[in-house]
Motif scaffolding. Structure first.
Motif, PDB file in Angstrom:
ATOM      1  N   PRO A   3       0.812  -1.220   0.000  1.00 34.40           N
ATOM      2  CA  PRO A   3       0.000   0.000   0.000  1.00 34.40           C
ATOM      3  C   PRO A   3       0.842   1.265   0.000  1.00 34.40           C
ATOM      4  O   PRO A   3       0.499   2.250  -0.657  1.00 34.40           O
ATOM      5  CB  PRO A   3      -0.826  -0.144   1.293  1.00 34.40           C
ATOM      6  N   ILE A   4       1.978   1.269   0.715  1.00 29.27           N
ATOM      7  CA  ILE A   4       2.843   2.462   0.743  1.00 29.27           C
ATOM      8  C   ILE A   4       3.418   2.724  -0.636  1.00 29.27           C
ATOM      9  O   ILE A   4       3.446   3.870  -1.122  1.00 29.27           O
ATOM     10  CB  ILE A   4       3.967   2.290   1.780  1.00 29.27           C
ATOM     11  N   ASP A   5       3.883   1.654  -1.311  1.00 28.66           N
ATOM     12  CA  ASP A   5       4.428   1.822  -2.653  1.00 28.66           C
ATOM     13  C   ASP A   5       3.375   2.347  -3.611  1.00 28.66           C
ATOM     14  O   ASP A   5       3.658   3.182  -4.466  1.00 28.66           O
ATOM     15  CB  ASP A   5       4.979   0.488  -3.175  1.00 28.66           C
ATOM     16  N   ARG A   6       2.136   1.845  -3.475  1.00 29.53           N
ATOM     17  CA  ARG A   6       1.071   2.308  -4.364  1.00 29.53           C
ATOM     18  C   ARG A   6       0.803   3.786  -4.157  1.00 29.53           C
ATOM     19  O   ARG A   6       0.603   4.533  -5.102  1.00 29.53           O
ATOM     20  CB  ARG A   6      -0.212   1.514  -4.095  1.00 29.53           C
ATOM     21  N   ARG A   7       0.811   4.206  -2.874  1.00 29.77           N
ATOM     22  CA  ARG A   7       0.549   5.621  -2.596  1.00 29.77           C
ATOM     23  C   ARG A   7       1.645   6.496  -3.185  1.00 29.77           C
ATOM     24  O   ARG A   7       1.390   7.556  -3.757  1.00 29.77           O
ATOM     25  CB  ARG A   7       0.444   5.843  -1.092  1.00 29.77           C
ATOM     26  N   GLU A  99      -6.667   3.153 -10.014  1.00 30.55           N
ATOM     27  CA  GLU A  99      -6.504   2.795  -8.603  1.00 30.55           C
ATOM     28  C   GLU A  99      -7.787   2.212  -8.034  1.00 30.55           C
ATOM     29  O   GLU A  99      -7.755   1.242  -7.272  1.00 30.55           O
ATOM     30  CB  GLU A  99      -6.083   4.029  -7.799  1.00 30.55           C
ATOM     31  N   ALA A 100      -8.928   2.766  -8.418  1.00 30.21           N
ATOM     32  CA  ALA A 100     -10.199   2.209  -7.964  1.00 30.21           C
ATOM     33  C   ALA A 100     -10.360   0.770  -8.448  1.00 30.21           C
ATOM     34  O   ALA A 100     -10.744  -0.127  -7.678  1.00 30.21           O
ATOM     35  CB  ALA A 100     -11.360   3.072  -8.462  1.00 30.21           C
ATOM     36  N   GLU A 101     -10.021   0.544  -9.703  1.00 28.17           N
ATOM     37  CA  GLU A 101     -10.175  -0.797 -10.274  1.00 28.17           C
ATOM     38  C   GLU A 101      -9.184  -1.783  -9.653  1.00 28.17           C
ATOM     39  O   GLU A 101      -9.505  -2.957  -9.474  1.00 28.17           O
ATOM     40  CB  GLU A 101     -10.021  -0.718 -11.786  1.00 28.17           C
ATOM     41  N   ARG A 102      -7.983  -1.306  -9.307  1.00 28.71           N
ATOM     42  CA  ARG A 102      -7.018  -2.177  -8.634  1.00 28.71           C
ATOM     43  C   ARG A 102      -7.600  -2.710  -7.326  1.00 28.71           C
ATOM     44  O   ARG A 102      -7.373  -3.865  -6.953  1.00 28.71           O
ATOM     45  CB  ARG A 102      -5.734  -1.386  -8.336  1.00 28.71           C
ATOM     46  N   ALA A 103      -8.363  -1.873  -6.649  1.00 26.25           N
ATOM     47  CA  ALA A 103      -8.960  -2.257  -5.368  1.00 26.25           C
ATOM     48  C   ALA A 103     -10.336  -2.892  -5.544  1.00 26.25           C
ATOM     49  O   ALA A 103     -11.049  -3.079  -4.562  1.00 26.25           O
ATOM     50  CB  ALA A 103      -9.064  -1.024  -4.475  1.00 26.25           C
ATOM     51  N   ASN A 104     -10.708  -3.190  -6.781  1.00 26.47           N
ATOM     52  CA  ASN A 104     -12.012  -3.793  -7.086  1.00 26.47           C
ATOM     53  C   ASN A 104     -13.151  -2.889  -6.634  1.00 26.47           C
ATOM     54  O   ASN A 104     -14.211  -3.364  -6.200  1.00 26.47           O
ATOM     55  CB  ASN A 104     -12.149  -5.181  -6.454  1.00 26.47           C
ATOM     56  N   ASP A 128     -16.160   1.345 -19.562  1.00 28.21           N
ATOM     57  CA  ASP A 128     -15.465   0.072 -19.714  1.00 28.21           C
ATOM     58  C   ASP A 128     -14.900  -0.436 -18.385  1.00 28.21           C
ATOM     59  O   ASP A 128     -14.663  -1.639 -18.226  1.00 28.21           O
ATOM     60  CB  ASP A 128     -14.331   0.194 -20.743  1.00 28.21           C
ATOM     61  N   GLY A 129     -14.685   0.472 -17.434  1.00 34.02           N
ATOM     62  CA  GLY A 129     -14.214   0.069 -16.116  1.00 34.02           C
ATOM     63  C   GLY A 129     -15.327  -0.380 -15.191  1.00 34.02           C
ATOM     64  O   GLY A 129     -15.071  -0.717 -14.030  1.00 34.02           O
ATOM     65  N   GLY A 130     -16.572  -0.360 -15.678  1.00 34.15           N
ATOM     66  CA  GLY A 130     -17.698  -0.786 -14.862  1.00 34.15           C
ATOM     67  C   GLY A 130     -18.281   0.285 -13.964  1.00 34.15           C
ATOM     68  O   GLY A 130     -19.034  -0.006 -13.028  1.00 34.15           O
ATOM     69  N   HIS A 131     -17.958   1.551 -14.257  1.00 28.18           N
ATOM     70  CA  HIS A 131     -18.391   2.656 -13.420  1.00 28.18           C
ATOM     71  C   HIS A 131     -19.672   3.300 -13.962  1.00 28.18           C
ATOM     72  O   HIS A 131     -20.001   3.148 -15.138  1.00 28.18           O
ATOM     73  CB  HIS A 131     -17.282   3.704 -13.330  1.00 28.18           C
TER      74      HIS A 131
END
Length: 264
Positions: A3-7, A99-104, A128-131
């Motif tokens: 999570p730190i690396d992602r941030r 980032e939203a899609e990475r976290a489902n 296409d991302g389901g939003h």
């Protein structure tokens, strides 16, 4: 990646983007030049021919039993809706979606019509991302200060762009530069094809650029089951805050879903 690396990665991406952000919806800024008085026709039916390259996007729907203006969803389910006002640099928007899609997680984007004119490909990227993809007026002006014909033109102007790009006027309408719509504005939205106006019960205040940590604290400190959260695409703080925000939701067992899913 931790999570730190992602941030860190998201902060780096946000710093590289030139955030041509919209002003906050509640900042009280004077509105720009007026729209010529007109009363354009309502947008075409959502059942119209789909755009090239894809099926028609989901259309606005009526939720029986729910008010014309919705501020939150059910309080007895572990779901929340993160709603983003669509504007600003496309790189920032793309980073937030990724980032939203990475976290489902799935989000709701209320797009400004002028932004879609500049970056039409983002409409399909969002879907296409389901939003959810909805309407946040054509020019993001102070819609409650306008005469009704101008306000209607702002709603239908964005609706026509959504329909051209996706085959639908979008799932939701949210007025610009105000949290709550007036009764006349609700009637105009319904006339344009939106049975409900989408408000929110939690304002992240990210448009004030308070820093990523402050955005995260504001949301995580107030969010609850059924919350509809107001956020913005065009702000680097929001990009940097999203990983920690989503991690916190996950720890609490709260699932970020589209507003349509929240209310279904």
């Amino acid at each position: 990646m931790t999570p730190i690396d992602r941030r860190r990665a998201l902060r780096s991406a946000a710093g590289a983007a030139v955030c041509a952000s919209l002003a906050g919806c509640t900042d009280g800024s004077p509105r720009a030049g007026a729209v010529p008085p007109s009363s354009p026709a309502a947008p075409s039916s959502p059942a119209a021919t789909p755009p090239p390259g894809g099926r028609a996007a989901p259309a606005a729907r009526r939720f029986p039993g729910l008010p014309a203006q919705i501020t939150h969803g059910p309080r007895d389910r572990d779901r929340v809706a993160l709603t983003f006002h669509g504007g600003g640099d496309p790189a920032t928007a793309t980073a937030l979606l990724a980032e939203a899609e990475r976290a489902n997680a799935r989000v709701t984007v209320l797009a400004v019509g002028g932004w879609l004119d500049q970056y039409p490909h983002l409409a399909r990227r969002i879907l296409d991302g389901g939003h959810d993809l909805g309407n946040h007026t054509q020019r993001h002006l102070s819609i409650t200060e306008m005469p009704e014909d101008e306000a209607y033109a702002e709603i239908t102007g964005c609706a026509r762009r959504l329909h051209r790009l996706t085959g639908s006027i979008g799932t939701w309408f949210r007025p610009s530069r105000t949290q709550h719509a007036t009764e006349p504005l609700i009637r105009l939205a319904q006339r344009a094809g939106y049975p409900h106006v989408l408000s929110y019960d939690l304002d992240s205040l990210d448009f004030t650029s308070p820093g990523a940590a402050a955005v995260t604290r504001t949301v995580t400190g107030q969010i609850r089951r059924g919350s509809v959260v107001s956020l913005h695409f065009g702000h680097a703080d929001t990009v940097a805050a999203l990983p920690a925000l989503l991690d916190d939701l996950d720890r609490r067992g709260l699932r970020a879903v589209t507003t349509t899913e929240l209310l279904s």
